[in-house]
Structures are given as C-alpha cells and as structure tokens.
Design a protein around this motif. Structure first.
Motif, mmCIF file in Angstrom:
data_model
loop_
_atom_site.group_PDB
_atom_site.id
_atom_site.type_symbol
_atom_site.label_atom_id
_atom_site.label_comp_id
_atom_site.label_asym_id
_atom_site.label_seq_id
_atom_site.Cartn_x
_atom_site.Cartn_y
_atom_site.Cartn_z
ATOM 1 N N ASN A 182 42.679 41.574 43.203
ATOM 2 C CA ASN A 182 43.520 41.519 42.014
ATOM 3 C C ASN A 182 42.832 42.057 40.762
ATOM 4 N N ASP A 183 41.492 42.144 40.776
ATOM 5 C CA ASP A 183 40.797 42.713 39.622
ATOM 6 C C ASP A 183 40.615 44.223 39.747
ATOM 7 N N GLY A 184 41.184 44.824 40.815
ATOM 8 C CA GLY A 184 41.116 46.267 40.988
ATOM 9 C C GLY A 184 39.966 46.744 41.833
ATOM 10 N N GLY B 16 46.906 34.251 30.984
ATOM 11 C CA GLY B 16 48.301 34.613 30.724
ATOM 12 C C GLY B 16 48.701 35.954 31.298
ATOM 13 N N ASP B 17 47.797 36.638 32.017
ATOM 14 C CA ASP B 17 48.152 37.901 32.649
ATOM 15 C C ASP B 17 48.908 37.637 33.949
ATOM 16 N N ASN B 18 49.385 38.718 34.592
ATOM 17 C CA ASN B 18 50.142 38.538 35.838
ATOM 18 C C ASN B 18 49.336 38.911 37.079
ATOM 19 N N SER B 19 48.031 39.135 36.919
ATOM 20 C CA SER B 19 47.103 39.306 38.035
ATOM 21 C C SER B 19 47.490 40.456 38.974
ATOM 22 N N TYR B 20 48.053 41.544 38.409
ATOM 23 C CA TYR B 20 48.461 42.701 39.214
ATOM 24 C C TYR B 20 49.393 42.309 40.350
ATOM 25 N N MET C 181 53.019 45.809 43.263
ATOM 26 C CA MET C 181 51.862 45.006 42.885
ATOM 27 C C MET C 181 51.062 45.723 41.790
ATOM 28 N N GLY C 182 51.673 45.811 40.622
ATOM 29 C CA GLY C 182 51.028 46.353 39.436
ATOM 30 C C GLY C 182 51.072 45.326 38.324
ATOM 31 N N GLY C 183 50.811 45.780 37.097
ATOM 32 C CA GLY C 183 50.891 44.871 35.957
ATOM 33 C C GLY C 183 49.595 44.781 35.189
ATOM 34 N N THR C 184 49.196 43.571 34.838
ATOM 35 C CA THR C 184 48.017 43.358 34.000
ATOM 36 C C THR C 184 47.059 42.377 34.654
ATOM 37 N N TYR C 185 45.774 42.537 34.304
ATOM 38 C CA TYR C 185 44.760 41.624 34.812
ATOM 39 C C TYR C 185 43.709 41.423 33.736
ATOM 40 N N MET D 256 54.265 42.313 29.472
ATOM 41 C CA MET D 256 54.378 42.406 30.926
ATOM 42 C C MET D 256 54.355 41.045 31.604
ATOM 43 N N GLY D 257 54.300 39.976 30.817
ATOM 44 C CA GLY D 257 54.558 38.643 31.333
ATOM 45 C C GLY D 257 53.442 37.999 32.122
ATOM 46 N N PRO D 258 53.637 36.727 32.471
ATOM 47 C CA PRO D 258 52.662 35.965 33.252
ATOM 48 C C PRO D 258 52.839 36.205 34.747
ATOM 49 N N VAL D 259 52.189 35.397 35.577
ATOM 50 C CA VAL D 259 52.358 35.507 37.029
ATOM 51 C C VAL D 259 53.843 35.328 37.385
ATOM 52 N N PRO D 260 54.319 36.022 38.415
ATOM 53 C CA PRO D 260 55.767 36.081 38.678
ATOM 54 C C PRO D 260 56.403 34.801 39.181
ATOM 55 N N TRP D 261 55.618 33.750 39.398
ATOM 56 C CA TRP D 261 56.225 32.474 39.791
ATOM 57 C C TRP D 261 56.313 31.494 38.614
ATOM 58 N N ASP D 262 55.990 31.959 37.412
ATOM 59 C CA ASP D 262 56.040 31.108 36.225
ATOM 60 C C ASP D 262 57.499 30.909 35.812
#
Length: 384
Positions: free
Chosen positions: A187-189, A86-90, A73-77, A131-137
């Motif tokens: 999800n925002d840390g 368009g981020d992947n919300s961690y 559960m990492g990535g961008t937010y 690093m792409g969008p949310v993983p269900w896109d």
C-alpha cells in the motif's frame, strides 16, 4: 272488455353468464401475466445494458483525457497503517475515477476536495483529505452514496442506511487467482512480489494503470468489465463469498464449490461459515478497489461461486453474475456490451495436478472464457 297488456323486458346477465365472463378474464390474466413480467425484466435488462454502455463511454473518455484507464486500487497514501492519517491507503476503485465522465461531477467535487462534514451532517475537524479516507469509512458521505449508474435495475438488493453504497459492475483483472489482490505492490507503493504483475492479465491491474496499447488481443476480443450480483445475505454462491479456502484451492478452483455447496440446492452454500461480515461481500463498497468489491476474473463461469484464499482483502475467484436469467452482461474494451450465458466454454476447471491457474505465458486454462479475460494472451478466440 279489452285489456292491453304491455310486456316490459329487463335486459341483464344471468349469474351463470357473469361467472363465465369472470372465468374468462381470470384465464386471460393468467396467460398475460408472465408476458407482462417478461416484458418488465426485458426493460430492466435493457436499462442495465445502458448503464454499462455509459460506463464504457466513461472509460473511453477517461482514456482520451489521461491516455490510460483509471487505476484499480489508486488514491492517496501517507503513513504506515490503513488510513493512519486520513488517507485511503491506495485502495480506491476505478469507479471513483470515472465519476466526472458519467455525469457525477457533484459527487466528484466532494471527493476530490477536502470535506468538512460527516455523514450525519456534523462538522469534521480536521476535514477529510482530498480523495477521501479508506473506502469502508461510513462517516464519509460520498462512500455512503449509491450511484444510480452503478446499479442494475434487476438487482433488488437495497443498501442499509448509513452503510457504504452498492455496485453491480466490476473491472476484469484477467484469468489468474494468485496475487491479483495487490499486484505485488504494498500500500505504500513498494514492491512486494516482482512476478505478480505478469499474473495480472486483464485490462485492469491492481495498483497499475493500463492503456489501449496494452490490449494486444484486440479491444473487441477482450473483456474490460463484468456484471456482479450484490449480496442480499441469502447464502447464494454467486454473491456471498467463501473465505479462508487456502491451498490447494489455488491449484483446483472448483474445490471450494465441491466442498461447500449444498448438494440439494446447488445455487446456495451449505452453511454461513466463512462468508464474512455483511459489508464484506460482493457489491457492498463501490469505492473499494480490492477485488472482493469491484473486480472480476474469468476463472469460474458466470453465476458460479466466489472464493477467497483469506479474508475480504485477499486473492481468489471473483466471479461475474447477475439477476438476469441464464447469464450476465460484459463490457468489452471497445465499449460494446454483450450478454454471456452461464454455459460459456470455460476449459478445465479441475487442475489439481497442474501449476497454479493463470500463470505468465501459458494459454488460458479456462477456454474461451479465460481467453476473453486476458489482454495479451495471443489467443484467437472471440465471441463472433
């Protein structure tokens, strides 16, 4: 008058002899076919083990490069709301991080850079963020890609065209149920539950990174990852989860099984209620870091049920399993791959009068199985 008669003999099989030969061949085929099938499964099982070994090497190479394991559960937010900009919300899984270490540099380059194409080949403007969008896109090509190393050859489930890629290997997050879906981090840390981190007792922790130095029980005695069954929509308990179980499920992990299993067919659910949509099941999104899709815990024994407190993003029992007869593969933190049987000692599965399972500081209530899932529980159990 002398007559010379020449007698010519014609060699061949009688009908009875031919039938006897055919019968013998049939018997031999009947005897040999199970052996052939067993040999094929043995080859598939070996290939599955080799995939896991490659993943283990990838984890060790990643740690050598970055002094930590890839984050679950990492990535961008960017902004409020999952994927608002368009981020992947961690929400990315640990499998995304090890792609370069398992010879998937091409796919990694697509993910780690902006991508201006949709899955159907049409132009994307503005491009997908690095690093792409949310993983269900399902419009994002990398998330639709099934990576061969992430699939067990014994699992026959085939992905649906245009949907997210499948997966058979998941990260071990310990022997706890409560708050392992977020680690107590929004999800925002920001911190939502300060006590949640101490309940994450596995090699992997949702929203946190771990190192070899954190594995105080020893890397050869601690499970890093486990095998899972990709759901095929058949109401199997080891792949199709039961959702919305609520309390007192946290206190008694076996309650979900007792309430919902078909007594005549104990490997299947009694009905399809609360089992989620087709893409909300085990092994359906390799890029999704939420436990439903790429995590396991050592609460229930292998090939038992997976049950969730709420929906696909909630905490629960995320059980290991496989299509191999009698058990599943596990990857130890030292990189060794072992086969664990369904009958492994797993302690007290009915804790109705005890505190919530897997609490900080307590010895794992799930016996040897639970002890193997914790990295710093001070248990002395091992598989040797």
């Amino acid at each position: 008058m002398n007559s010379n008669f020449v007698r010519h003999s014609r060699k061949g099989f009688t009908l009875v002899e031919l039938l006897v030969v055919i019968a013998i061949i049939g018997v031999l085929v009947g005897l040999l076919l199970p052996a052939v099938q067993a040999a094929r499964e043995a080859a598939r099982r070996m290939s599955c083990s080799n995939n896991f070994k490659q993943i283990g090497l990838g984890l060790h190479n990643y740690h050598s490069a970055f002094a930590q394991f890839p984050q679950q559960m990492g990535g961008t937010y960017c902004c409020t709301g999952a994927g608002a900009q368009g981020d992947n919300s961690y929400l990315l899984s640990w499998l995304v991080g090890i792609l370069p270490q398992i010879e998937q540099q091409g796919l990694w380059e697509q993910i780690s850079n902006p991508l201006a194409l949709n899955g159907d080949g049409s132009a994307k403007s503005p491009p997908y963020q690095a690093m792409g969008p949310v993983p269900w896109d399902t419009n994002y090509t990398p998330w639709r890609t099934t990576v061969g190393t992430f699939r067990c050859p014994s699992d026959p489930t085939i992905g649906t065209a245009g949907q997210t890629g499948l997966n058979n290997y998941s990260a071990c997050i310990g022997d706890s149920i409560q708050t392992t879906h977020t680690g107590g981090i929004n999800n925002d840390g920001t911190v939502a539950d300060a006590g949640a981190k101490s309940r994450q007792r596995g090699v992997f922790e949702s929203h946190f990174s771990t190192r070899f130095r954190d594995i105080l029980d020893g890397t050869s005695n601690t499970i890093a990852c486990g095998e899972i069954v990709t759901d095929a929509g058949n109401l199997e308990i080891n792949s199709q989860p039961k959702m919305n179980q609520r309390d007192p499920f946290f206190f008694d992990p076996e309650l979900c099984y007792r309430d919902n299993v078909d007594p005549a067919r104990p490997q299947f659910w009694l009905d399809g209620n609360e089992t989620g949509a087709a893409d909300q099941r085990r092994g359906k999104r390799w890029a999704d870091g939420r436990p439903m899709f790429t995590s396991v815990n050592t609460v229930r024994p292998p090939n038992k049920e997976s049950c969730l407190w709420g929906g696909d993003g909630s905490d629960g029992t995320y059980t290991m399993g496989s299509r191999h007869q009698g058990g599943c593969h596990i990857l130890m933190a030292d990189g060794a791959v072992k086969f664990i049987t369904d009958s492994i000692e797993s302690g007290n599965q009915n804790r109705a009068t005890l505190p919530k399972a897997g609490q900080p500081g307590e010895k794992s209530p799930y016996g040897l199985w639970g002890a193997l899932g914790t990295k710093a529980g001070k248990e002395t159990e091992s598989l040797e």
